[in-house]
Design a protein around this motif. Structure first.
Motif, PDB file in Angstrom:
ATOM      1  N   THR A   1       0.812  -1.215   0.000  1.00 41.74           N
ATOM      2  CA  THR A   1       0.000   0.000   0.000  1.00 41.74           C
ATOM      3  C   THR A   1       0.848   1.269   0.000  1.00 41.74           C
ATOM      4  O   THR A   1       2.003   1.270   0.421  1.00 41.74           O
ATOM      5  CB  THR A   1      -0.931   0.022   1.219  1.00 41.74           C
ATOM      6  OG1 THR A   1      -0.137  -0.023   2.409  1.00 41.74           O
ATOM      7  CG2 THR A   1      -1.881  -1.160   1.180  1.00 41.74           C
TER       8      THR A   1
ATOM      9  N   GLY B   1      -2.600  -0.396  -3.692  1.00 42.53           N
ATOM     10  CA  GLY B   1      -3.714   0.368  -3.150  1.00 42.53           C
ATOM     11  C   GLY B   1      -3.241   1.311  -2.074  1.00 42.53           C
ATOM     12  O   GLY B   1      -2.044   1.583  -1.958  1.00 42.53           O
TER      13      GLY B   1
ATOM     14  N   ASP C   1      -7.519  -1.768  -2.926  1.00 45.63           N
ATOM     15  CA  ASP C   1      -8.448  -0.663  -2.717  1.00 45.63           C
ATOM     16  C   ASP C   1      -7.710   0.669  -2.681  1.00 45.63           C
ATOM     17  O   ASP C   1      -6.598   0.760  -2.160  1.00 45.63           O
ATOM     18  CB  ASP C   1      -9.207  -0.860  -1.401  1.00 45.63           C
ATOM     19  CG  ASP C   1     -10.000  -2.156  -1.393  1.00 45.63           C
ATOM     20  OD1 ASP C   1     -10.165  -2.742  -2.473  1.00 45.63           O
ATOM     21  OD2 ASP C   1     -10.443  -2.572  -0.299  1.00 45.63           O
TER      22      ASP C   1
ATOM     23  N   LYS D   1      -8.218   4.742  -1.606  1.00 50.50           N
ATOM     24  CA  LYS D   1      -8.960   5.828  -0.987  1.00 50.50           C
ATOM     25  C   LYS D   1      -8.283   7.126  -1.398  1.00 50.50           C
ATOM     26  O   LYS D   1      -7.313   7.552  -0.784  1.00 50.50           O
ATOM     27  CB  LYS D   1      -8.978   5.684   0.532  1.00 50.50           C
ATOM     28  CG  LYS D   1      -9.768   4.476   1.028  1.00 50.50           C
ATOM     29  CD  LYS D   1      -9.807   4.409   2.542  1.00 50.50           C
ATOM     30  CE  LYS D   1     -10.620   3.218   3.022  1.00 50.50           C
ATOM     31  NZ  LYS D   1     -10.654   3.139   4.510  1.00 50.50           N
TER      32      LYS D   1
ATOM     33  N   LYS E   1      -9.336  -1.844  -7.808  1.00 51.91           N
ATOM     34  CA  LYS E   1     -10.354  -2.767  -7.321  1.00 51.91           C
ATOM     35  C   LYS E   1     -11.516  -1.981  -6.713  1.00 51.91           C
ATOM     36  O   LYS E   1     -12.586  -1.908  -7.276  1.00 51.91           O
ATOM     37  CB  LYS E   1      -9.748  -3.730  -6.299  1.00 51.91           C
ATOM     38  CG  LYS E   1     -10.699  -4.828  -5.851  1.00 51.91           C
ATOM     39  CD  LYS E   1      -9.996  -5.790  -4.890  1.00 51.91           C
ATOM     40  CE  LYS E   1     -10.941  -6.890  -4.440  1.00 51.91           C
ATOM     41  NZ  LYS E   1     -10.285  -7.813  -3.473  1.00 51.91           N
ATOM     42  N   GLU E   2     -11.297  -1.388  -5.568  1.00 57.93           N
ATOM     43  CA  GLU E   2     -12.302  -0.557  -4.911  1.00 57.93           C
ATOM     44  C   GLU E   2     -11.756   0.865  -4.850  1.00 57.93           C
ATOM     45  O   GLU E   2     -10.622   1.073  -4.421  1.00 57.93           O
ATOM     46  CB  GLU E   2     -12.575  -1.056  -3.489  1.00 57.93           C
ATOM     47  CG  GLU E   2     -12.916  -2.527  -3.376  1.00 57.93           C
ATOM     48  CD  GLU E   2     -14.392  -2.793  -3.603  1.00 57.93           C
ATOM     49  OE1 GLU E   2     -15.165  -1.810  -3.551  1.00 57.93           O
ATOM     50  OE2 GLU E   2     -14.755  -3.956  -3.816  1.00 57.93           O
TER      51      GLU E   2
ATOM     52  N   ASN F   1     -12.576   4.705  -3.382  1.00 56.98           N
ATOM     53  CA  ASN F   1     -13.344   5.654  -2.578  1.00 56.98           C
ATOM     54  C   ASN F   1     -12.776   7.029  -2.896  1.00 56.98           C
ATOM     55  O   ASN F   1     -11.930   7.553  -2.196  1.00 56.98           O
ATOM     56  CB  ASN F   1     -13.211   5.332  -1.092  1.00 56.98           C
ATOM     57  CG  ASN F   1     -14.181   6.138  -0.247  1.00 56.98           C
ATOM     58  OD1 ASN F   1     -14.749   7.118  -0.704  1.00 56.98           O
ATOM     59  ND2 ASN F   1     -14.359   5.725   0.996  1.00 56.98           N
TER      60      ASN F   1
END
Length: 372
Positions: A91, A106, A122, A124, A136-137, A139
């Protein structure tokens, strides 16, 4: 000469000091393993790194700069700058800037890639890329010059060509196409939107496709739980149109072709527009439509008409309705035939050698719809 030898030993990581470095160091280098961390570089954590070509580390805890590429085997807490690419296995809690691409696992923070940002996990934060963003995800927001791809996005996607996502919670905006499973927001595309369930508005230059979408705005709207019909209409100038209307419970699109039985030359007709259903009941509803239409002989003559129609409709059966109502029309034409097509104008602007005739008048439209 002594200074030169010392510098070479320093870059190669062969000095005794380089052998005893501890995590949290300042790292300088040319390219792995020619650096102050030497062969140990993949095992070291740095507070600050500068590599003229490329560097390798276990983790970064501050700023890292590379003329070509940065490679981090674990995570980053800070900011990375690379002339070509940044690669982080795990990350990133910070920001990534690369002339070509960022690949990472991510994390939290923005990524700026001249060509692409690719996150295996993910994100953010935001992704900005000249060509593609993949995650992937998300936000936050994805902004791609060509394409954005995400499994789920709680935010917005902006792409010059296409956005692809499974679930979208805010909006998709694309120059050509948007594709999603469920959209709790809106889709805006230059050509086509595709979704399963839309709780918002679909706006497309040509087509919207969905299982359910109450407010699609496009010329053609293929909504599984919506409404589609073939209609035959006649207006005050004896222009007869066969039109396809398609949309949701409220908004729908219109496209049609026909023939004018009053003209001698410009007799071929076409129309496109948008409509809305109001005051819907089992037997009655009011259809309001904005239409752009033309009459042509496929040669030099031009006749364009913009119309606003209000058409009360009576449902005779579940699949058949008749309608008729007034219209407000504005025309532009460069032919005498087009000007004479209407007898009474509310207002007219006669043309001269470099301007077309323009006129505003009241008319009517009536017809029948067969729903399917």
């Amino acid at each position: 000469m002594r200074k030169l030898i010392t510098s070479i030993l320093l870059l190669a990581g062969l000095s005794a000091e380089a052998q005893n470095q501890i995590p949290g160091k300042i790292h300088f280098g040319l390219v792995y393993p020619l650096s102050t961390n030497g062969m140990r570089a993949p095992l070291d954590t740095n507070n600050f790194s500068i590599n003229l070509i490329g560097g390798v580390s276990a983790a970064e805890r501050g700023a890292a700069f590379a003329g070509l590429s940065n490679v981090v085997r674990n995570d980053v807490k800070g900011t990375m700058f690379a002339g070509f690419s940044n690669h982080v296995k795990r990350t990133v809690n910070g920001a990534l800037f690369a002339g070509f691409a960022n690949t990472y696992g991510g994390g939290k923070g923005p990524a700026f890639g001249g060509f692409a940002n690719v996150a295996s996990g993910d994100v953010k934060g935001a992704q900005f890329a000249g060509f593609a963003n993949i995650a992937k995800e998300v936000n936050g927001t994805q902004v791609g010059g060509f394409i954005n791809v995400a499994k789920n996005i709680k935010g917005a996607q902006f792409a010059g060509f296409t956005n692809v996502a499974k679930n979208v919670s805010v909006s998709q905006v694309a120059g050509f196409a948007n594709a999603a499973k469920d959209v709790k927001g809106s889709q805006f595309a230059g050509f086509i939107n595709i979704a399963r369930k839309v709780k918002g508005v679909q706006v497309a230059g040509f087509m919207n496709i969905a299982d359910s979408s109450d407010c699609p705005i496009g010329i053609i709207n293929i909504i599984k739980h919506g409404e589609k019909s073939i209609g035959l209409t006649v207006d005050e100038n004896q222009t007869t149109m066969l039109s396809f209307r398609s949309g949701g419970k409220i908004l729908y699109g219109i496209i049609g072709a026909g023939y004018n039985f009053k003209n001698d030359d410009a007799v071929y007709a076409a129309e496109a527009g948008l409509g809305a259903h109001f005051f819907t009941s089992n037997r009655f509803r009011l259809n309001a439509e904005l239409i752009a239409s033309t009459l042509t002989d496929f040669e030099d003559g031009d006749y364009f008409k913009s119309s606003f129609r209000l058409m009360p409709a009576l449902k005779l059966t579940s699949f058949l309705e008749i309608f008729a109502g007034p219209s407000l029309n504005f025309i532009t034409t460069n032919t005498a035939e087009g000007e004479k097509l209407t007898k009474k104008y509310l207002k007219k602007w006669p043309g001269d050698w470099d301007e077309d005739f323009r006129g505003l008048y009241l008319g009517y439209t009536g017809g029948i719809h067969v729903k399917f």
